[in-house]
Design a protein around this motif. Sequence first.
Motif, PDB file in Angstrom:
ATOM      1  N   GLU A 106       0.861  -1.182   0.000  1.00 18.51           N
ATOM      2  CA  GLU A 106       0.000   0.000   0.000  1.00 18.51           C
ATOM      3  C   GLU A 106       0.895   1.228   0.000  1.00 18.51           C
ATOM      4  N   VAL A 107       0.549   2.223  -0.825  1.00 24.53           N
ATOM      5  CA  VAL A 107       1.320   3.459  -0.906  1.00 24.53           C
ATOM      6  C   VAL A 107       0.346   4.629  -0.787  1.00 24.53           C
ATOM      7  N   LEU A 108       0.442   5.363   0.319  1.00 31.04           N
ATOM      8  CA  LEU A 108      -0.462   6.469   0.591  1.00 31.04           C
ATOM      9  C   LEU A 108       0.290   7.794   0.522  1.00 31.04           C
ATOM     10  N   LEU A 109      -0.402   8.831   0.093  1.00 30.21           N
ATOM     11  CA  LEU A 109       0.172  10.168  -0.058  1.00 30.21           C
ATOM     12  C   LEU A 109      -0.592  11.165   0.800  1.00 30.21           C
ATOM     13  N   LEU A 110       0.121  12.180   1.307  1.00 34.26           N
ATOM     14  CA  LEU A 110      -0.507  13.241   2.082  1.00 34.26           C
ATOM     15  C   LEU A 110       0.282  14.520   1.883  1.00 34.26           C
ATOM     16  N   PRO A 111      -0.349  15.596   1.366  1.00 30.50           N
ATOM     17  CA  PRO A 111       0.376  16.865   1.242  1.00 30.50           C
ATOM     18  C   PRO A 111       0.552  17.515   2.607  1.00 30.50           C
ATOM     19  N   SER A 112       1.751  17.961   2.899  1.00 30.74           N
ATOM     20  CA  SER A 112       2.037  18.566   4.195  1.00 30.74           C
ATOM     21  C   SER A 112       1.461  19.986   4.278  1.00 30.74           C
ATOM     22  N   LYS A 113       0.926  20.311   5.454  1.00 27.51           N
ATOM     23  CA  LYS A 113       0.470  21.675   5.727  1.00 27.51           C
ATOM     24  C   LYS A 113       1.612  22.548   6.226  1.00 27.51           C
ATOM     25  N   GLN A 114       2.712  21.914   6.616  1.00 25.26           N
ATOM     26  CA  GLN A 114       3.793  22.624   7.289  1.00 25.26           C
ATOM     27  C   GLN A 114       5.048  22.785   6.451  1.00 25.26           C
ATOM     28  N   SER A 115       5.189  22.022   5.371  1.00 26.23           N
ATOM     29  CA  SER A 115       6.411  22.086   4.584  1.00 26.23           C
ATOM     30  C   SER A 115       6.102  21.842   3.120  1.00 26.23           C
ATOM     31  N   ASP A 116       7.106  22.067   2.291  1.00 31.71           N
ATOM     32  CA  ASP A 116       6.948  21.885   0.850  1.00 31.71           C
ATOM     33  C   ASP A 116       7.286  20.448   0.467  1.00 31.71           C
ATOM     34  N   SER A 117       6.491  19.521   0.970  1.00 35.34           N
ATOM     35  CA  SER A 117       6.749  18.124   0.667  1.00 35.34           C
ATOM     36  C   SER A 117       5.456  17.328   0.701  1.00 35.34           C
ATOM     37  N   ILE A 118       5.515  16.160   0.107  1.00 44.22           N
ATOM     38  CA  ILE A 118       4.423  15.203   0.123  1.00 44.22           C
ATOM     39  C   ILE A 118       4.877  14.011   0.965  1.00 44.22           C
ATOM     40  N   ILE A 178       4.847  10.224   2.169  1.00 42.13           N
ATOM     41  CA  ILE A 178       4.569   8.925   1.556  1.00 42.13           C
ATOM     42  C   ILE A 178       4.726   7.868   2.652  1.00 42.13           C
ATOM     43  N   ALA A 179       3.754   7.010   2.799  1.00 46.84           N
ATOM     44  CA  ALA A 179       3.847   5.935   3.789  1.00 46.84           C
ATOM     45  C   ALA A 179       2.988   4.768   3.324  1.00 46.84           C
ATOM     46  N   GLY A 180       3.302   3.594   3.848  1.00 46.70           N
ATOM     47  CA  GLY A 180       2.521   2.426   3.475  1.00 46.70           C
ATOM     48  C   GLY A 180       3.046   1.171   4.147  1.00 46.70           C
ATOM     49  N   THR A 181       2.617   0.033   3.636  1.00 49.08           N
ATOM     50  CA  THR A 181       2.995  -1.263   4.193  1.00 49.08           C
ATOM     51  C   THR A 181       3.753  -2.067   3.140  1.00 49.08           C
ATOM     52  N   TYR A 182       4.455  -3.120   3.614  1.00 51.16           N
ATOM     53  CA  TYR A 182       5.219  -3.934   2.665  1.00 51.16           C
ATOM     54  C   TYR A 182       5.207  -5.404   3.078  1.00 51.16           C
ATOM     55  N   PHE A 183       5.474  -6.265   2.096  1.00 50.01           N
ATOM     56  CA  PHE A 183       5.725  -7.690   2.288  1.00 50.01           C
ATOM     57  C   PHE A 183       7.231  -7.944   2.167  1.00 50.01           C
ATOM     58  N   ASP A 184       7.703  -9.034   2.808  1.00 49.33           N
ATOM     59  CA  ASP A 184       9.061  -9.472   2.485  1.00 49.33           C
ATOM     60  C   ASP A 184       9.087 -10.987   2.260  1.00 49.33           C
ATOM     61  N   GLN A 185       9.336 -11.799   3.298  1.00 50.99           N
ATOM     62  CA  GLN A 185       9.532 -13.229   3.099  1.00 50.99           C
ATOM     63  C   GLN A 185       8.296 -14.084   3.358  1.00 50.99           C
ATOM     64  N   THR A 186       7.226 -13.498   3.859  1.00 50.82           N
ATOM     65  CA  THR A 186       6.049 -14.299   4.208  1.00 50.82           C
ATOM     66  C   THR A 186       4.820 -13.811   3.458  1.00 50.82           C
ATOM     67  N   ASP A 187       3.707 -14.502   3.693  1.00 55.67           N
ATOM     68  CA  ASP A 187       2.475 -14.190   2.968  1.00 55.67           C
ATOM     69  C   ASP A 187       1.742 -12.971   3.529  1.00 55.67           C
ATOM     70  N   ASN A 188       2.131 -12.523   4.720  1.00 51.01           N
ATOM     71  CA  ASN A 188       1.442 -11.398   5.348  1.00 51.01           C
ATOM     72  C   ASN A 188       2.357 -10.193   5.488  1.00 51.01           C
ATOM     73  N   LEU A 189       1.781  -9.070   5.885  1.00 52.20           N
ATOM     74  CA  LEU A 189       2.521  -7.823   5.946  1.00 52.20           C
ATOM     75  C   LEU A 189       3.628  -7.904   6.990  1.00 52.20           C
ATOM     76  N   ALA A 190       4.813  -7.398   6.611  1.00 54.61           N
ATOM     77  CA  ALA A 190       5.973  -7.474   7.489  1.00 54.61           C
ATOM     78  C   ALA A 190       6.263  -6.166   8.212  1.00 54.61           C
ATOM     79  N   GLY A 191       5.780  -5.048   7.677  1.00 48.66           N
ATOM     80  CA  GLY A 191       6.080  -3.777   8.319  1.00 48.66           C
ATOM     81  C   GLY A 191       5.561  -2.604   7.518  1.00 48.66           C
TER      82      GLY A 191
END
Length: 497
Positions: A255-267, A269-282
Amino acid sequence: MKLAVTVMICLCCMKTIAQQFHVSMSENNPNFSNIPVPGRGYIGIKKEDKNVSGMNWNKYRMTVTLIQYDKDLKVTKENKLSGGDNAYSSIIYSSLEKIGDKIWFIYVEPAEKNNIGNIMAVEVNPLTLEVSSPKVLAASKSMGLSLPLMNGLAAKKVLFKYSPDRKKVLLFVGAGKEQFYLSRLDEQLNVVWGKNETIAEITDKEIQSEIIDNAGIVYLSYVGKVKTIADIVIFKQTGTPLHKTLTIENAWPAEVLLLPSKQSDSIYIAGTYFDQTDNLAGVFKSNITTTGFKLAVAKKSPFPSGIVEQFANDGWGSTKGKKYGIYPQFSSQLVETGEGISMVAEFRSEDMTSKAAYKFAGGILNIYFDNKQTSFSRIPKYRVSAGSTMGDSYFAFSSKGKTIIFYNDNEENLNRDIALKPLGSSVYKNAVLVGAVIEADGTVKRTKVIDLKDQNFMGLVEDMKVISPSVVQIPVQKIKSLGGAGDQMMTATITVE
């Protein structure tokens, strides 16, 4: 019936320090989407569906009435738009919005065949309820989008998103296809630009975030068909879209989520990832600058073993071999909090049986990121609904540098140790409104905010809205024995101090 509740929550000690009730009666039971008019009262809207039988969505119509209330919520004026005719498509999109200092009714005109009709807006005079001449926000011919006549509602995707300063507006329209329509509007809802766009092999339903920054630049995110990468696409008024590829070392994004900052000139980006198993790792965090569009390297944070064990115990994860991790059965949102962001995720699932369709609303996972730390928090809750899902979700916002999450809970569960598995409940009328305050280090403190279960009222947290940086409002609905809506609704105003 209206109940105005001022509840002041002390963030340092989490004790309810004052509670005032003021009740005023209204025979018209005004809609919670009312827009306040300073010093005068409120403007509301009533929509009544007409001709909604059958499976052909394009036949659905509604009538629309603007309503003016005084400060005591007594009706002072009404205006039936289009003379009360069934002039509006009832399932595509319609909304009463305040943008800048103006109030607008945004709607979709019925179209021939199965095309999405013109998306229109009229300005509402809050004193007279007169409306301006209709303004075209997106023409049907320009969009060129059609929906299937059967189950067209499931395919449509119409979004209005605002920039952090609320002076730029994004209109996104999709129809379950690779092609979609983007339009950038200004504060007066004038069209600055509009264009058809296509992302190869990606339908509009697979786009996970759609945002606009204060410069009017549009950003979309999605996970690619090659599972090891994600893409962020940047759209400006002119030129070809800019693609930025996001990768996570030794992992692939879920999952990749975006949010424009109210405090700085940046967007953010945060989300979740898989690695070695069938479920989310972090989870991971990154950002992209709004000047130069420089994408930072994604920093990943594995789920702590204690968090995995708790959610596994709740039924939303596993500690076993190839199944290790947290189930990807949640929907997430980003909230700018203090010097960082919070990613708030609620677990949900559904089970269809021969007797009923059961919907499960589970616990809440909160991850806070800033430049110094990543902290993980769990809020235990659980509700099974065989009918209405009113009030089964949550509302998250930030106040005074902390993440605050409101949700309904069984009071017995609220009084248990937070580390224990939550007590489930299919009883709608035993719910109290809870406020959970989450510190940057992940500490969670819960308190009962509103308790009207003895009168069979429940807060509709999914319809909560922010009034000011420290004030939110929530509709409180009378609940029938089987979970249906009763004939009374109140409004609670909650102030965080």
